[in-house]
Design a protein around this motif. Structure first.
Motif, PDB file in Angstrom:
ATOM      1  N   TRP A   6      53.485  30.428  36.160  1.00 34.97           N
ATOM      2  CA  TRP A   6      52.288  30.476  37.000  1.00 34.97           C
ATOM      3  C   TRP A   6      52.427  31.558  38.060  1.00 34.97           C
ATOM      4  N   HIS A   7      53.604  31.641  38.676  1.00 34.58           N
ATOM      5  CA  HIS A   7      53.835  32.640  39.715  1.00 34.58           C
ATOM      6  C   HIS A   7      53.805  34.053  39.134  1.00 34.58           C
ATOM      7  N   VAL A   8      54.322  34.215  37.912  1.00 33.56           N
ATOM      8  CA  VAL A   8      54.263  35.528  37.248  1.00 33.56           C
ATOM      9  C   VAL A   8      52.805  35.919  37.000  1.00 33.56           C
ATOM     10  N   ASN A   9      52.019  34.952  36.516  1.00 31.86           N
ATOM     11  CA  ASN A   9      50.590  35.223  36.283  1.00 31.86           C
ATOM     12  C   ASN A   9      49.861  35.545  37.588  1.00 31.86           C
ATOM     13  N   ALA A  10      50.215  34.855  38.668  1.00 31.23           N
ATOM     14  CA  ALA A  10      49.599  35.129  39.966  1.00 31.23           C
ATOM     15  C   ALA A  10      49.930  36.550  40.429  1.00 31.23           C
ATOM     16  N   ALA A  11      51.162  36.983  40.189  1.00 29.45           N
ATOM     17  CA  ALA A  11      51.552  38.353  40.556  1.00 29.45           C
ATOM     18  C   ALA A  11      50.757  39.369  39.752  1.00 29.45           C
ATOM     19  N   VAL A  60      40.688  38.144  45.315  1.00 32.17           N
ATOM     20  CA  VAL A  60      41.761  37.678  44.425  1.00 32.17           C
ATOM     21  C   VAL A  60      43.128  37.971  45.040  1.00 32.17           C
ATOM     22  N   ILE A  61      43.292  39.157  45.625  1.00 30.46           N
ATOM     23  CA  ILE A  61      44.556  39.480  46.293  1.00 30.46           C
ATOM     24  C   ILE A  61      44.807  38.503  47.435  1.00 30.46           C
ATOM     25  N   TRP A  62      43.762  38.230  48.229  1.00 28.24           N
ATOM     26  CA  TRP A  62      43.873  37.259  49.323  1.00 28.24           C
ATOM     27  C   TRP A  62      44.229  35.880  48.801  1.00 28.24           C
ATOM     28  N   ARG A  63      43.582  35.484  47.698  1.00 28.44           N
ATOM     29  CA  ARG A  63      43.769  34.140  47.136  1.00 28.44           C
ATOM     30  C   ARG A  63      45.211  33.909  46.711  1.00 28.44           C
ATOM     31  N   THR A  65      48.103  35.300  47.790  1.00 25.21           N
ATOM     32  CA  THR A  65      49.081  35.817  48.742  1.00 25.21           C
ATOM     33  C   THR A  65      49.476  34.703  49.707  1.00 25.21           C
ATOM     34  N   GLY A  66      50.767  34.534  49.915  1.00 27.66           N
ATOM     35  CA  GLY A  66      51.266  33.579  50.892  1.00 27.66           C
ATOM     36  C   GLY A  66      50.963  32.134  50.540  1.00 27.66           C
ATOM     37  N   ALA A  67      50.711  31.325  51.563  1.00 23.59           N
ATOM     38  CA  ALA A  67      50.509  29.887  51.383  1.00 23.59           C
ATOM     39  C   ALA A  67      49.240  29.567  50.614  1.00 23.59           C
ATOM     40  N   ARG A  68      48.298  30.523  50.566  1.00 20.80           N
ATOM     41  CA  ARG A  68      47.025  30.260  49.863  1.00 20.80           C
ATOM     42  C   ARG A  68      47.224  30.106  48.357  1.00 20.80           C
ATOM     43  N   MET A  69      48.373  30.555  47.827  1.00 21.83           N
ATOM     44  CA  MET A  69      48.624  30.459  46.389  1.00 21.83           C
ATOM     45  C   MET A  69      48.538  29.021  45.897  1.00 21.83           C
ATOM     46  N   LEU A  70      48.864  28.072  46.761  1.00 22.28           N
ATOM     47  CA  LEU A  70      48.891  26.666  46.347  1.00 22.28           C
ATOM     48  C   LEU A  70      47.733  25.865  46.932  1.00 22.28           C
ATOM     49  N   SER A  71      46.723  26.566  47.443  1.00 23.10           N
ATOM     50  CA  SER A  71      45.625  25.887  48.139  1.00 23.10           C
ATOM     51  C   SER A  71      44.372  25.796  47.278  1.00 23.10           C
ATOM     52  N   ASP A  72      43.948  24.567  46.997  1.00 21.70           N
ATOM     53  CA  ASP A  72      42.687  24.372  46.276  1.00 21.70           C
ATOM     54  C   ASP A  72      41.498  24.825  47.124  1.00 21.70           C
ATOM     55  N   THR A  73      41.604  24.652  48.430  1.00 17.10           N
ATOM     56  CA  THR A  73      40.535  25.087  49.333  1.00 17.10           C
ATOM     57  C   THR A  73      40.360  26.597  49.276  1.00 17.10           C
ATOM     58  N   ALA A  74      41.478  27.332  49.259  1.00 19.01           N
ATOM     59  CA  ALA A  74      41.414  28.790  49.174  1.00 19.01           C
ATOM     60  C   ALA A  74      40.783  29.223  47.858  1.00 19.01           C
ATOM     61  N   THR A 136      42.048  31.884  33.278  1.00 15.77           N
ATOM     62  CA  THR A 136      42.205  30.638  32.521  1.00 15.77           C
ATOM     63  C   THR A 136      43.588  30.040  32.733  1.00 15.77           C
ATOM     64  N   ARG A 137      44.623  30.897  32.671  1.00 14.08           N
ATOM     65  CA  ARG A 137      45.997  30.410  32.841  1.00 14.08           C
ATOM     66  C   ARG A 137      46.239  29.848  34.237  1.00 14.08           C
ATOM     67  N   LEU A 138      45.595  30.460  35.239  1.00 15.64           N
ATOM     68  CA  LEU A 138      45.788  30.046  36.624  1.00 15.64           C
ATOM     69  C   LEU A 138      44.771  28.996  37.071  1.00 15.64           C
ATOM     70  N   ALA A 139      43.818  28.654  36.170  1.00 16.90           N
ATOM     71  CA  ALA A 139      42.695  27.766  36.532  1.00 16.90           C
ATOM     72  C   ALA A 139      41.991  28.301  37.772  1.00 16.90           C
ATOM     73  N   SER A 140      41.805  29.621  37.797  1.00 16.60           N
ATOM     74  CA  SER A 140      41.215  30.291  38.954  1.00 16.60           C
ATOM     75  C   SER A 140      39.872  30.899  38.584  1.00 16.60           C
ATOM     76  N   ALA A 141      38.795  30.280  39.069  1.00 15.57           N
ATOM     77  CA  ALA A 141      37.460  30.824  38.824  1.00 15.57           C
ATOM     78  C   ALA A 141      37.280  32.167  39.516  1.00 15.57           C
ATOM     79  N   ALA A 142      37.982  32.377  40.642  1.00 16.14           N
ATOM     80  CA  ALA A 142      37.884  33.653  41.350  1.00 16.14           C
ATOM     81  C   ALA A 142      38.424  34.786  40.486  1.00 16.14           C
ATOM     82  N   THR A 143      39.577  34.579  39.856  1.00 16.93           N
ATOM     83  CA  THR A 143      40.173  35.600  39.000  1.00 16.93           C
ATOM     84  C   THR A 143      39.325  35.824  37.753  1.00 16.93           C
ATOM     85  N   ALA A 144      38.850  34.733  37.152  1.00 19.50           N
ATOM     86  CA  ALA A 144      37.978  34.864  35.986  1.00 19.50           C
ATOM     87  C   ALA A 144      36.677  35.557  36.362  1.00 19.50           C
TER      88      ALA A 144
END
Length: 203
Positions: A6-11, A60-63, A65-74, A136-144
């Protein structure tokens, strides 16, 4: 907790967003220059698309980065911003397209604009596909949603190419340029609703 994959995909999501930011900055600057010079509302609309595209990349870069990586609110905030970014350019494009139709404005052709749109047509679908898969891998609508922005950029580029080619070879095809502009605005509004709901990643 997210695993190493997951962290590799986020990077990778951050890297692709950075690449997208560089290209859309070039697209916006050169596209506006050539669009105004040629009087092409389709080319200007495509260039203005760099604003929401760049905003989506920055989000997406903001999303991721840092503690926001694990935040559903972010993630939800990022998703909303990406959705709204689709709607930012639509009113201007509609107004200009209608004005060009009513006054029967004839846009000029531009070699630089054609070259830039051709590069985007080749590059953006590849970038969009990678972003959609990561979303899809990150379950991130922002990235999609950013991936959808890249696809939309390619669709616009194809339409701009067609419009510029017709304008250069057929004086009676003046109406195609503003019609392309209206189509781009409609697609942007529709994609904004998809991004808002998270349809692009099944979130």
């Amino acid at each position: 907790m997210p695993d190493d994959e997951w962290h590799v995909n986020a990077a990778w999501a951050r890297r692709l967003a950075s690449i997208s930011l560089v290209f859309v900055a070039l697209q916006g600057a050169v596209g506006l220059w050539q669009g105004w010079a040629a009087g092409s509302v389709a080319l200007i609309a495509w260039a203005l698309g760099a604003v929401p595209e760049g905003l989506a990349g920055a989000v997406v870069i903001w999303r991721f980065t840092g503690a926001r990586m694990l935040s559903d609110t972010a993630e939800r905030r990022a998703q909303i911003v990406v959705a709204v970014s689709f709607w930012l350019m639509a009113p201007y494009i509609v107004a200009e397209s209608l004005r060009h139709l009513f006054v029967r404005h004839h846009a000029e052709s531009t070699v630089i604009g054609i070259a830039l749109a051709a590069i985007a047509l080749l590059m953006m679908p590849v970038l969009g596909r990678a972003q959609r898969r990561l979303g899809t891998r990150l379950a991130s609508a922002a990235t999609a949603g950013e991936g959808a922005q890249s696809y939309l950029c390619a669709i616009q580029a194809a339409a701009v190419l067609a419009g510029l080619a017709v304008t250069a070879n057929w004086s009676g095809g003046w109406w195609l340029d503003p019609v392309v502009g209206l189509a781009v605005a409609a697609i942007a509004v529709w994609q904004g609703f998809r991004s808002w709901r998270g349809d692009d990643c099944g979130c």
